[in-house]
Write a protein that holds these residues in place. Structure first.
Motif, PDB file in Angstrom:
ATOM      1  N   ILE A   1       0.844  -1.198   0.000  1.00 55.53           N
ATOM      2  CA  ILE A   1       0.000   0.000   0.000  1.00 55.53           C
ATOM      3  C   ILE A   1       0.872   1.238   0.000  1.00 55.53           C
ATOM      4  N   ARG A   2       0.262   2.330  -0.353  1.00 52.81           N
ATOM      5  CA  ARG A   2       0.935   3.613  -0.216  1.00 52.81           C
ATOM      6  C   ARG A   2      -0.077   4.620   0.301  1.00 52.81           C
ATOM      7  N   GLN A   3       0.300   5.305   1.347  1.00 54.45           N
ATOM      8  CA  GLN A   3      -0.618   6.258   1.945  1.00 54.45           C
ATOM      9  C   GLN A   3      -0.826   7.477   1.057  1.00 54.45           C
ATOM     10  N   GLN A   4      -2.080   7.904   0.931  1.00 52.91           N
ATOM     11  CA  GLN A   4      -2.394   9.065   0.109  1.00 52.91           C
ATOM     12  C   GLN A   4      -2.974  10.200   0.935  1.00 52.91           C
ATOM     13  N   GLY A   5      -3.206   9.941   2.196  1.00 52.92           N
ATOM     14  CA  GLY A   5      -3.790  10.941   3.088  1.00 52.92           C
ATOM     15  C   GLY A   5      -4.104  10.215   4.381  1.00 52.92           C
ATOM     16  N   ALA A   6      -4.587  10.948   5.378  1.00 50.34           N
ATOM     17  CA  ALA A   6      -4.892  10.303   6.648  1.00 50.34           C
ATOM     18  C   ALA A   6      -5.977   9.255   6.446  1.00 50.34           C
ATOM     19  N   GLY A   7      -5.637   7.996   6.686  1.00 50.83           N
ATOM     20  CA  GLY A   7      -6.619   6.923   6.570  1.00 50.83           C
ATOM     21  C   GLY A   7      -7.034   6.597   5.151  1.00 50.83           C
ATOM     22  N   ILE A   8      -6.232   7.011   4.173  1.00 50.80           N
ATOM     23  CA  ILE A   8      -6.550   6.741   2.774  1.00 50.80           C
ATOM     24  C   ILE A   8      -5.328   6.130   2.096  1.00 50.80           C
ATOM     25  N   TYR A   9      -5.518   4.984   1.481  1.00 49.54           N
ATOM     26  CA  TYR A   9      -4.395   4.251   0.923  1.00 49.54           C
ATOM     27  C   TYR A   9      -4.628   3.816  -0.513  1.00 49.54           C
ATOM     28  N   ALA A  10      -3.549   3.862  -1.296  1.00 49.73           N
ATOM     29  CA  ALA A  10      -3.579   3.248  -2.620  1.00 49.73           C
ATOM     30  C   ALA A  10      -3.120   1.806  -2.442  1.00 49.73           C
TER      31      ALA A  10
ATOM     32  N   PHE B   1      -3.390   2.824  12.460  1.00 46.26           N
ATOM     33  CA  PHE B   1      -3.061   1.420  12.200  1.00 46.26           C
ATOM     34  C   PHE B   1      -3.214   1.044  10.726  1.00 46.26           C
ATOM     35  N   GLY B   2      -2.868   1.940   9.828  1.00 44.00           N
ATOM     36  CA  GLY B   2      -2.926   1.598   8.409  1.00 44.00           C
ATOM     37  C   GLY B   2      -4.328   1.243   7.970  1.00 44.00           C
ATOM     38  N   VAL B   3      -4.453   0.137   7.239  1.00 41.09           N
ATOM     39  CA  VAL B   3      -5.766  -0.218   6.689  1.00 41.09           C
ATOM     40  C   VAL B   3      -6.715  -0.778   7.745  1.00 41.09           C
ATOM     41  N   MET B   4      -6.226  -0.990   8.959  1.00 44.51           N
ATOM     42  CA  MET B   4      -7.084  -1.548   9.999  1.00 44.51           C
ATOM     43  C   MET B   4      -8.123  -0.530  10.436  1.00 44.51           C
ATOM     44  N   ARG B   5      -7.787   0.711  10.374  1.00 40.57           N
ATOM     45  CA  ARG B   5      -8.754   1.741  10.714  1.00 40.57           C
ATOM     46  C   ARG B   5      -8.550   2.906   9.780  1.00 40.57           C
ATOM     47  N   GLY B   6      -8.882   2.665   8.529  1.00 36.71           N
ATOM     48  CA  GLY B   6      -8.759   3.733   7.552  1.00 36.71           C
ATOM     49  C   GLY B   6     -10.039   4.533   7.527  1.00 36.71           C
ATOM     50  N   ARG B   7     -10.035   5.629   6.799  1.00 39.51           N
ATOM     51  CA  ARG B   7     -11.273   6.367   6.615  1.00 39.51           C
ATOM     52  C   ARG B   7     -12.009   5.780   5.408  1.00 39.51           C
ATOM     53  N   GLU B   8     -11.225   5.457   4.385  1.00 43.97           N
ATOM     54  CA  GLU B   8     -11.815   4.778   3.250  1.00 43.97           C
ATOM     55  C   GLU B   8     -11.516   3.295   3.409  1.00 43.97           C
ATOM     56  N   PHE B   9     -12.520   2.460   3.256  1.00 43.12           N
ATOM     57  CA  PHE B   9     -12.294   1.036   3.472  1.00 43.12           C
ATOM     58  C   PHE B   9     -13.242   0.220   2.605  1.00 43.12           C
ATOM     59  N   LEU B  10     -12.824  -1.004   2.299  1.00 39.59           N
ATOM     60  CA  LEU B  10     -13.650  -1.884   1.486  1.00 39.59           C
ATOM     61  C   LEU B  10     -14.446  -2.787   2.420  1.00 39.59           C
TER      62      LEU B  10
END
Length: 448
Positions: free
Chosen positions: A32-41, A147-156
């Motif tokens: 992954i690569r972070q694109q903003g707070a809680g938002i990842y590519a 915690f990365g994708v564990m508590r992102g703002r955008e999530f699947l």
RNA sequence: CGGGGCGUAGCGCAGCCUGGUAGCGCAUCUGGUUUGGGACCAGAGGGCCGCAAGUUCGAAUCUUGCCGCCCCGACCA
């Protein structure tokens, strides 16, 4: 996949803002690569895992009788005014206006929309029950993503919704999802424990959080050790049969998250040696909420007597992107990820220790082709990097098996096979290694 | 949102206190020697020092404002 063609930006050093293992490893392994707070590519490696998890979720939803669809990420504010949640939801909801100044929002969940869709097409109790689901990106403007994708703002998230004529029927739908969840997480190599959760204003016993035990889990949890070894319902489970005995079995032992924990009951019901108090990650949540949306939004059907009655609804969520993190939390060591076969981005890492050497290249190509032909996902490292770097990188990526080909082994006609899970190494005759590993991969992909 | 911290090369950091236009390690590129667990030698490239205004002859450094990110807490799939 040939490593030279892949996009795998691995990091030797740990990025400073990654606090927990899964976040650290996902960044280091180039997932992954972070694109903003809680938002990842999601980079290619992470995307592969995400897709495999999504597919397992899909298969088990389908097996349980749910029907897949897809709802948009952007919703209209009017829909949310119908349920009264537009104002109730607060700042967690990302509000947007379009060019005509219409109020829109990026969906944090889809109860309103599914209710609207359902009411438009169903009129009679004879059309029930129905279970619909979709797997879609959501956005919740968390006060504090971490915690990365564990508590992102955008999530699947996979969210399913059930529609039934009465509570009794709704209970059956709930049971189906309960069993589907047990199976879903088990197939990913996770031990999930259903724990009773807050049911909100409705009350009752129909709300469970599915928790994976992990040191870095966000909530404190308490349960009976007996739950850990409880057998998960088999692949051939008939979802139209009576599932109550299964649910009874899984809910017979004590299990609760911090909010619902009752220390008195815990000590009374569970022997000291069976008491587990640990931390856990919530990977799923199932919930019966009755008429909460169907009533205000008039999702009604005609009953047998012709009278209109609001349908009884439930919703069932799985944090798909969160699961990537959760699985790493459960399966890793200092060197990197240790993927369970079912969701491994690659089943096998093939290391050519002396790229450019004719014999090594030829040997690797042969194995690579044979594995690919057998349907095995292979990451073939044919780069000119040094051995140490190749080993370290492959350990980080974490394929369940590594096959190493070098001049030394080639002389004796052998390849080295390493099992990532426990580091066990063995020498295998070069002529047999592809077939042997392909068999092992296939065996591991068989599931109960 | 309250409390704390950080923003300098792709990554990790030093420099800031005490102003004089930038440095280290890793990574990258070139050449050579190497090659079974992150090599060595020689050379090279790469920075609007988060943004803006101010003070000053001169600002990475001092002042103000803004933006971004992280950590702790209350809240969440």
């Amino acid at each position: 996949m040939r490593l030279s063609r892949y996009y795998l930006p691995v990091l030797k050093e740990t990025p400073s803002d990654a606090q927990i293992a899964s976040h650290r490893l996902m960044l280091r392994a180039g997932m992954i690569r972070q694109q903003g707070a809680g938002i990842y590519a999601w980079l290619p490696l992470g995307f592969r895992v995400l897709k495999k998890i999504e597919q397992i979720v899909r298969e088990e939803q389908d097996r349980a009788g749910a029907v897949e669809m897809l709802m948009p990420t952007i919703q209209s504010a009017d829909l949310w005014r119908e349920s009264g949640r537009y104002d109730a939801y607060g700042k967690e909801m990302l509000r947007i206006t379009d060019r005509a100044d219409r109020e829109m929002l990026f969906g944090p969940t889809n109860e309103e929309m599914i209710t609207e869709i359902f009411r438009a097409g169903v009129r009679s109790y004879k059309d029930l029950p129905k279970m619909l689901y979709h797997i879609q990106w959501k956005f919740r403007d968390e006060i504090r993503p971490r915690f990365g994708v564990m508590r992102g703002r955008e999530f699947l998230m996979k969210d399913a919704y059930s529609f039934d004529i009465d509570e009794d029927a709704a209970r059956k739908s709930y049971y189906k999802m309960f069993v589907a969840y047990l199976r879903t997480f088990a197939r990913m190599g996770l031990k999930s424990i259903p724990m009773r959760a807050d049911t909100g204003p409705i009350g009752g016993d129909l709300s469970h959080e599915f928790i994976v035990l992990a040191e870095t889990g966000e909530s404190a949890v308490f349960c009976d050790r007996g739950l850990i070894d409880m057998a998960v319902p088999a692949k051939d489970t008939d979802f139209d049969s009576d599932l109550k005995p299964v649910i009874d079995q899984f809910t017979s032992l004590y299990a609760a998250t911090e909010e619902k924990h009752d220390e008195t009951e815990f000590t009374a019901k569970v022997a000291v040696s069976d008491r587990i108090s640990a931390r856990g990650i919530e990977v799923g949540h199932i919930f019966f909420f009755g008429e909460k949306y169907s009533k205000p939004m008039r999702a009604v059907v005609a009953g047998p007597d012709g009278a209109e009655i609001p349908v009884q609804m439930g919703s069932y969520g799985v944090g798909v992107s969160r699961l990537v993190g959760a699985i790493i939390e459960a399966c890793h060591d200092k060197a990197g990820c240790k993927w369970p076969m079912a969701i491994a981005p690659f089943h096998v890492g093939l290391i050519n220790l002396r790229a450019g050497d004719e014999a090594c290249d030829a040997a690797c190509e042969k194995i690579y082709a044979a594995l690919e032909a057998a349907g095995v996902d292979v990451l073939y490292d044919e780069t000119a990097a040094r051995p140490g770097e190749k080993f370290a990188r492959m350990d980080l990526v974490g394929a369940p098996y590594q096959i190493t080909i070098g001049p030394r082994g080639l002389e004796s006609g052998e390849a080295e096979v390493k099992r990532r899970e426990d580091g066990e190494k063995s020498s295998v005759a070069f002529a047999e290694v592809a077939a042997m590993i392909a068999d092992r991969v296939k065996a591991a992909l068989e599931y109960a």
